[in-house]
Write a protein that holds these residues in place. Structure first.
Motif, PDB file in Angstrom:
ATOM      1  N   PRO A   1       0.780  -0.999  -0.390  1.00  0.00           N
ATOM      2  CA  PRO A   1      -0.094   0.003  -0.113  1.00  0.00           C
ATOM      3  C   PRO A   1       0.881   1.157  -0.238  1.00  0.00           C
ATOM      4  O   PRO A   1       0.504   2.750  -0.703  1.00  0.00           O
ATOM      5  N   HIS A   2       2.399   1.558  -0.032  1.00  0.00           N
ATOM      6  CA  HIS A   2       2.892   2.425   0.536  1.00  0.00           C
ATOM      7  C   HIS A   2       3.465   2.489  -0.784  1.00  0.00           C
ATOM      8  O   HIS A   2       3.584   3.891  -1.152  1.00  0.00           O
ATOM      9  N   ARG A   3       4.182   1.279  -1.695  1.00  0.00           N
ATOM     10  CA  ARG A   3       4.623   1.900  -2.957  1.00  0.00           C
ATOM     11  C   ARG A   3       2.954   1.969  -3.900  1.00  0.00           C
ATOM     12  O   ARG A   3       2.989   3.178  -4.784  1.00  0.00           O
ATOM     13  N   ALA A   4       1.580   2.449  -3.465  1.00  0.00           N
ATOM     14  CA  ALA A   4       0.727   2.479  -4.539  1.00  0.00           C
ATOM     15  C   ALA A   4       0.300   3.793  -4.047  1.00  0.00           C
ATOM     16  O   ALA A   4       0.543   4.897  -5.072  1.00  0.00           O
ATOM     17  N   GLU A   5       0.782   3.810  -2.757  1.00  0.00           N
ATOM     18  CA  GLU A   5       0.833   5.880  -2.046  1.00  0.00           C
ATOM     19  C   GLU A   5       1.542   6.425  -3.134  1.00  0.00           C
ATOM     20  O   GLU A   5       1.394   7.621  -3.584  1.00  0.00           O
ATOM     21  N   ASP A   6       2.965   5.702  -3.186  1.00  0.00           N
ATOM     22  CA  ASP A   6       4.322   7.308  -3.613  1.00  0.00           C
ATOM     23  C   ASP A   6       4.219   7.104  -5.364  1.00  0.00           C
ATOM     24  O   ASP A   6       3.923   7.693  -6.000  1.00  0.00           O
ATOM     25  N   LEU A   7       3.197   5.350  -5.717  1.00  0.00           N
ATOM     26  CA  LEU A   7       3.111   6.283  -7.577  1.00  0.00           C
ATOM     27  C   LEU A   7       1.596   6.772  -7.997  1.00  0.00           C
ATOM     28  O   LEU A   7       1.944   7.336  -8.339  1.00  0.00           O
ATOM     29  N   SER A   8       1.467   6.857  -6.382  1.00  0.00           N
ATOM     30  CA  SER A   8      -0.422   7.840  -6.811  1.00  0.00           C
ATOM     31  C   SER A   8       0.546   9.074  -7.204  1.00  0.00           C
ATOM     32  O   SER A   8       0.051   9.941  -8.133  1.00  0.00           O
ATOM     33  N   GLN A   9       1.282   9.748  -5.861  1.00  0.00           N
ATOM     34  CA  GLN A   9       2.032  11.350  -6.005  1.00  0.00           C
ATOM     35  C   GLN A   9       2.721  11.022  -7.390  1.00  0.00           C
ATOM     36  O   GLN A   9       2.357  12.473  -7.281  1.00  0.00           O
ATOM     37  N   ASP A  10       3.097  10.165  -7.947  1.00  0.00           N
ATOM     38  CA  ASP A  10       3.958   9.747  -8.566  1.00  0.00           C
ATOM     39  C   ASP A  10       4.062  10.431 -10.130  1.00  0.00           C
ATOM     40  O   ASP A  10       4.165  11.298 -10.285  1.00  0.00           O
ATOM     41  N   THR A  11       2.437   9.870  -9.768  1.00  0.00           N
ATOM     42  CA  THR A  11       1.982  10.336 -11.369  1.00  0.00           C
ATOM     43  C   THR A  11       1.136  11.389 -11.434  1.00  0.00           C
ATOM     44  O   THR A  11       2.037  12.206 -12.308  1.00  0.00           O
ATOM     45  N   PHE A  12       0.994  12.421 -10.396  1.00  0.00           N
ATOM     46  CA  PHE A  12       1.258  13.415 -10.265  1.00  0.00           C
ATOM     47  C   PHE A  12       1.774  14.393 -10.494  1.00  0.00           C
ATOM     48  O   PHE A  12       1.818  15.462 -10.969  1.00  0.00           O
ATOM     49  N   THR A  13       2.849  14.253  -9.639  1.00  0.00           N
ATOM     50  CA  THR A  13       3.914  14.459 -10.326  1.00  0.00           C
ATOM     51  C   THR A  13       4.399  14.699 -11.716  1.00  0.00           C
ATOM     52  O   THR A  13       5.239  16.050 -12.114  1.00  0.00           O
ATOM     53  N   ARG A  14       4.480  13.803 -12.162  1.00  0.00           N
ATOM     54  CA  ARG A  14       5.117  13.736 -13.616  1.00  0.00           C
ATOM     55  C   ARG A  14       4.313  14.142 -14.148  1.00  0.00           C
ATOM     56  O   ARG A  14       4.551  15.171 -15.230  1.00  0.00           O
ATOM     57  N   LEU A  15       2.953  14.905 -14.032  1.00  0.00           N
ATOM     58  CA  LEU A  15       2.035  15.459 -14.609  1.00  0.00           C
ATOM     59  C   LEU A  15       2.419  16.992 -14.912  1.00  0.00           C
ATOM     60  O   LEU A  15       2.457  17.547 -15.472  1.00  0.00           O
ATOM     61  N   LEU A  16       2.988  17.507 -13.721  1.00  0.00           N
ATOM     62  CA  LEU A  16       3.513  18.147 -13.320  1.00  0.00           C
ATOM     63  C   LEU A  16       4.126  19.008 -13.746  1.00  0.00           C
ATOM     64  O   LEU A  16       4.595  19.956 -14.438  1.00  0.00           O
ATOM     65  N   GLY A  17       5.009  17.943 -14.455  1.00  0.00           N
ATOM     66  CA  GLY A  17       6.710  18.043 -14.785  1.00  0.00           C
ATOM     67  C   GLY A  17       6.339  18.153 -16.063  1.00  0.00           C
ATOM     68  O   GLY A  17       7.357  18.653 -17.379  1.00  0.00           O
ATOM     69  N   ARG A  18       5.009  17.876 -16.939  1.00  0.00           N
ATOM     70  CA  ARG A  18       4.809  18.075 -17.996  1.00  0.00           C
ATOM     71  C   ARG A  18       4.804  19.381 -19.025  1.00  0.00           C
ATOM     72  O   ARG A  18       4.514  20.735 -18.318  1.00  0.00           O
ATOM     73  N   GLU A  19       5.876  19.785 -20.344  1.00  0.00           N
ATOM     74  CA  GLU A  19       5.605  21.392 -20.298  1.00  0.00           C
ATOM     75  C   GLU A  19       3.980  21.901 -21.106  1.00  0.00           C
ATOM     76  O   GLU A  19       3.880  22.761 -21.283  1.00  0.00           O
ATOM     77  N   GLN A  20       3.327  20.243 -21.512  1.00  0.00           N
ATOM     78  CA  GLN A  20       1.766  21.005 -22.426  1.00  0.00           C
ATOM     79  C   GLN A  20       1.314  19.773 -21.540  1.00  0.00           C
ATOM     80  O   GLN A  20       1.559  18.635 -21.802  1.00  0.00           O
ATOM     81  N   LEU A  21      -0.025  20.539 -20.793  1.00  0.00           N
ATOM     82  CA  LEU A  21      -1.359  19.225 -20.599  1.00  0.00           C
ATOM     83  C   LEU A  21      -2.506  19.811 -21.210  1.00  0.00           C
ATOM     84  O   LEU A  21      -2.753  21.067 -20.713  1.00  0.00           O
ATOM     85  N   ASP A  22      -2.835  18.910 -21.891  1.00  0.00           N
ATOM     86  CA  ASP A  22      -4.638  18.882 -22.391  1.00  0.00           C
ATOM     87  C   ASP A  22      -5.344  18.447 -21.330  1.00  0.00           C
ATOM     88  O   ASP A  22      -4.873  17.569 -20.274  1.00  0.00           O
ATOM     89  N   VAL A  23      -6.635  19.419 -21.436  1.00  0.00           N
ATOM     90  CA  VAL A  23      -7.892  18.888 -20.484  1.00  0.00           C
ATOM     91  C   VAL A  23      -8.090  17.074 -21.275  1.00  0.00           C
ATOM     92  O   VAL A  23      -8.789  16.915 -22.227  1.00  0.00           O
ATOM     93  N   PRO A  24      -7.553  15.929 -20.500  1.00  0.00           N
ATOM     94  CA  PRO A  24      -8.398  14.666 -21.061  1.00  0.00           C
ATOM     95  C   PRO A  24      -9.566  14.613 -20.889  1.00  0.00           C
ATOM     96  O   PRO A  24     -10.924  14.663 -20.455  1.00  0.00           O
TER      97      PRO A  24
END
Length: 181
Positions: free
Chosen positions: A43-66
């Motif tokens: 469950p801790h890895r799942a929590e980390d991956l959840s946070q990493d998912t949103f962190t990766r999105l923040l790092g994108r140069e461009q993000l369109d509404v999915p």
């Protein structure tokens, strides 16, 4: 549902892209976390991956509404899951090889940890390459295959193999010396 530090940071940033990530986080984080918990034993890895998912999105140069936010988040999370499992397999392969070395010749635990960190850094560096470029680079550097042999294995032309090898060398250069100026 507790509002984490990540959520607080995202909501305080005003750019449209960051607001979009904040909205995705607020509306779909608990669902994504439940999905990850079903796919990851820890469950801790799942929590980390959840946070990493949103962190990766923040790092994108461009993000369109999915159009399909949950499918989009799963796609990003699957990429992170793949990276996690690949690195875990790399670690297991290294530890398996250590078991073949006589105990008296094995590196210290500190040296083993340093080697593992180096292997993970190399993996992250190679992760920036396409799958074919990564395969070509590894075939060349680890297996010593010729350009023609690599071209046949990867299913590309010899000039394309040369391009892939140049890309791999560029990533090595960046890893050692930073981005060229």
């Amino acid at each position: 549902m507790a509002f984490s530090f990540f959520g607080a940071c995202v909501s305080s940033i005003q750019s449209p892209q960051h607001q979009l990530v904040g909205t995705l986080y607020r509306d779909h984080r608990s669902w994504l976390l439940a999905w990850l918990r079903r796919n990851v034993a820890c469950p801790h890895r799942a929590e980390d991956l959840s946070q990493d998912t949103f962190t990766r999105l923040l790092g994108r140069e461009q993000l369109d509404v999915p159009r399909e936010p949950r499918a989009f988040l799963v796609q990003v999370a699957k990429g992170l899951l793949f990276d996690h499992f690949r690195r875990a397999a790399l670690e297991q392969a290294y530890l398996g090889e250590l078991m073949l070395i006589p105990e008296s010749e094995q590196p210290s635990l500190e040296e083993q940890q340093l080697v593992l960190e180096d292997l993970k850094a190399i993996d992250r560096m190679l992760d920036k390459l396409s799958s074919k470029a990564r395969a070509a680079f590894l075939y060349n550097r680890l297996d010593g295959l010729s350009h023609a042999e690599i071209a046949e294995k990867v299913g590309v032309s010899v000039p394309r193999v040369r391009q892939y090898l140049a890309q791999g060398m560029r990533q090595c250069y960046i890893a050692l010396y930073g981005e060229p100026t």
